[in-house]
Design a protein around this motif. Structure first.
Motif, PDB file in Angstrom:
ATOM      1  N   SER A  41      52.753  46.561 -31.053  1.00 29.05           N
ATOM      2  CA  SER A  41      51.612  46.724 -30.088  1.00 29.05           C
ATOM      3  C   SER A  41      50.558  45.812 -30.601  1.00 29.05           C
ATOM      4  O   SER A  41      50.375  45.236 -31.867  1.00 29.05           O
ATOM      5  CB  SER A  41      51.066  48.045 -30.176  1.00 29.05           C
ATOM      6  N   LEU A  99      43.924  44.262 -27.401  1.00 29.63           N
ATOM      7  CA  LEU A  99      43.156  42.935 -26.984  1.00 29.63           C
ATOM      8  C   LEU A  99      41.762  43.338 -26.917  1.00 29.63           C
ATOM      9  O   LEU A  99      40.773  42.446 -27.030  1.00 29.63           O
ATOM     10  CB  LEU A  99      43.673  42.780 -25.432  1.00 29.63           C
ATOM     11  N   TRP A 159      41.634  47.731 -23.903  1.00 29.80           N
ATOM     12  CA  TRP A 159      43.147  47.338 -23.354  1.00 29.80           C
ATOM     13  C   TRP A 159      43.909  47.000 -24.688  1.00 29.80           C
ATOM     14  O   TRP A 159      43.405  46.598 -25.666  1.00 29.80           O
ATOM     15  CB  TRP A 159      42.975  46.164 -22.639  1.00 29.80           C
ATOM     16  N   SER A 160      45.500  47.181 -24.397  1.00 28.20           N
ATOM     17  CA  SER A 160      46.188  46.920 -25.482  1.00 28.20           C
ATOM     18  C   SER A 160      47.561  46.785 -24.886  1.00 28.20           C
ATOM     19  O   SER A 160      47.919  47.134 -23.736  1.00 28.20           O
ATOM     20  CB  SER A 160      46.331  48.015 -26.642  1.00 28.20           C
ATOM     21  N   LEU A 161      48.405  46.061 -25.477  1.00 29.90           N
ATOM     22  CA  LEU A 161      49.788  45.598 -24.825  1.00 29.90           C
ATOM     23  C   LEU A 161      50.514  46.189 -26.062  1.00 29.90           C
ATOM     24  O   LEU A 161      50.455  46.002 -27.040  1.00 29.90           O
ATOM     25  CB  LEU A 161      49.959  43.881 -24.872  1.00 29.90           C
ATOM     26  N   SER A 162      52.027  46.476 -25.541  1.00 33.71           N
ATOM     27  CA  SER A 162      53.073  46.589 -26.194  1.00 33.71           C
ATOM     28  C   SER A 162      54.324  46.134 -25.934  1.00 33.71           C
ATOM     29  O   SER A 162      54.579  45.804 -24.743  1.00 33.71           O
ATOM     30  CB  SER A 162      52.976  48.574 -26.121  1.00 33.71           C
ATOM     31  N   VAL A 214      58.010  46.467 -22.013  1.00 36.54           N
ATOM     32  CA  VAL A 214      56.825  45.806 -22.137  1.00 36.54           C
ATOM     33  C   VAL A 214      55.777  46.868 -21.285  1.00 36.54           C
ATOM     34  O   VAL A 214      55.842  47.385 -20.373  1.00 36.54           O
ATOM     35  CB  VAL A 214      56.715  44.560 -21.627  1.00 36.54           C
ATOM     36  N   ALA A 218      51.228  47.876 -20.842  1.00 36.28           N
ATOM     37  CA  ALA A 218      49.641  47.637 -20.961  1.00 36.28           C
ATOM     38  C   ALA A 218      49.238  48.898 -20.719  1.00 36.28           C
ATOM     39  O   ALA A 218      49.290  49.794 -19.809  1.00 36.28           O
ATOM     40  CB  ALA A 218      49.440  46.739 -19.785  1.00 36.28           C
ATOM     41  N   SER A 219      48.201  49.336 -21.773  1.00 38.91           N
ATOM     42  CA  SER A 219      47.421  50.433 -21.694  1.00 38.91           C
ATOM     43  C   SER A 219      45.882  50.292 -21.545  1.00 38.91           C
ATOM     44  O   SER A 219      45.479  49.144 -22.176  1.00 38.91           O
ATOM     45  CB  SER A 219      47.929  51.356 -22.922  1.00 38.91           C
ATOM     46  N   THR A 231      48.977  54.127 -18.867  1.00 36.21           N
ATOM     47  CA  THR A 231      49.726  52.996 -19.282  1.00 36.21           C
ATOM     48  C   THR A 231      50.974  52.515 -18.269  1.00 36.21           C
ATOM     49  O   THR A 231      51.404  53.578 -17.501  1.00 36.21           O
ATOM     50  CB  THR A 231      50.835  53.451 -20.568  1.00 36.21           C
ATOM     51  N   GLU A 287      54.370  50.396 -17.568  1.00 37.72           N
ATOM     52  CA  GLU A 287      55.556  49.841 -18.247  1.00 37.72           C
ATOM     53  C   GLU A 287      56.585  49.359 -17.465  1.00 37.72           C
ATOM     54  O   GLU A 287      56.592  49.597 -16.057  1.00 37.72           O
ATOM     55  CB  GLU A 287      56.054  50.717 -18.932  1.00 37.72           C
TER      56      GLU A 287
END
Length: 255
Positions: A149, A152, A156-159, A183, A185-186, A196, A198
């Motif tokens: 993870s 950003l 925001w965060s990516l996983s 993959v 994005a949250s 989230t 996915e």
């Protein structure tokens, strides 16, 4: 410079749950802390030209325990499941029920066990054939996950979760290779709400028939308190090989 006791530092770690969603987080529980995560209800629909199958599971439980600052152990078990299969050609309806298999796992975090910044982990697991159809696989399985993870911003965060499996064959006897990549994005909608989105691709080399499945998911989590979370989510199949629809909800509690 004042150094805080280890327990005080652990208490400051945000509650990072495995639920909801398709992927797996890279964060781990703080040493000595438990997380009990329970799927209160789950409905999955799978249809084709010959039949319709509805599967319901209740009490999909996961217990996580922090054994070090960067590591945790996990025990998972599906308590009860039901299936209803309607044969479109004959009109017959088949009902089945059973319990699920037990999963044992170790998650070893390699960077930022609290999930901040760039967080990476390795998670080997094994499943024990304690259940029966339609929930149990019928034989033991194993695999390894590599969750990642990246934050950003504060919102925001990516996983991503890469998974390699020795998956149980469809007939419940033996194993085959399976691979998946998820993959997501949250976004933090507020201090208590997060959402989230996915996408997952799964390549499964079952001897009964190879398949490549594509799945999308949306989930929503609410944390009214630091140690409590409620969630709801839905997954939709994007091709004929994947399940058509899954809807679920659950609760998580840290101790």
């Amino acid at each position: 410079m004042v150094l805080l006791p280890a327990a005080a530092q652990a208490d400051d770690r945000p509650y990072c749950t495995d639920r909801p969603g398709i992927g797996t987080p890279a964060c781990t529980m703080a040493p000595g802390q438990f997380s009990v995560e329970l799927g209160l209800g789950d409905w999955t629909l799978n249809r084709d030209d010959t039949q319709r199958q509805d599967t319901f599971t209740v009490g999909d439980a996961l217990v996580r325990y922090g054994i070090a600052d960067h590591a945790e152990v996990q025990v998972g078990w599906g308590m009860l499941g039901f299936s209803r299969t309607h044969d479109r050609l004959s009109g017959e309806i088949d009902h089945r029920s059973g319990t699920g298999d037990v999963t044992l796992a170790l998650r070893r975090n390699l960077a930022n066990p609290d999930g901040s910044g760039l967080s990476v982990a390795v998670m080997p697991y094994v499943t024990l054939p304690t259940g029966r159809e339609p929930i149990g696989a019928g034989d033991w399985g194993a695999g390894v996950l590599v969750p990642l993870s990246y934050e950003l911003s504060d919102s925001w965060s990516l996983s991503a979760t890469t998974e390699f499996d020795a998956a149980v064959d469809g007939d419940g006897n033996g194993r085959h290779f399976a691979f998946s990549e998820t993959v997501g994005a949250s976004v933090a909608l507020s201090d208590k709400w997060s959402a989230t989105a996915e996408y997952q691709v799964l390549a499964d080399r079952d001897p009964e028939g190879h398949s490549v499945q594509h799945l999308s998911g949306l989930s929503l989590a609410w944390q009214p308190r630091d140690n409590l979370q409620f969630d709801v989510g839905a997954n939709a199949g994007l091709d004929r090989d994947a399940d058509d629809l899954e809807v679920y909800f659950g609760v998580s509690r840290r101790f």
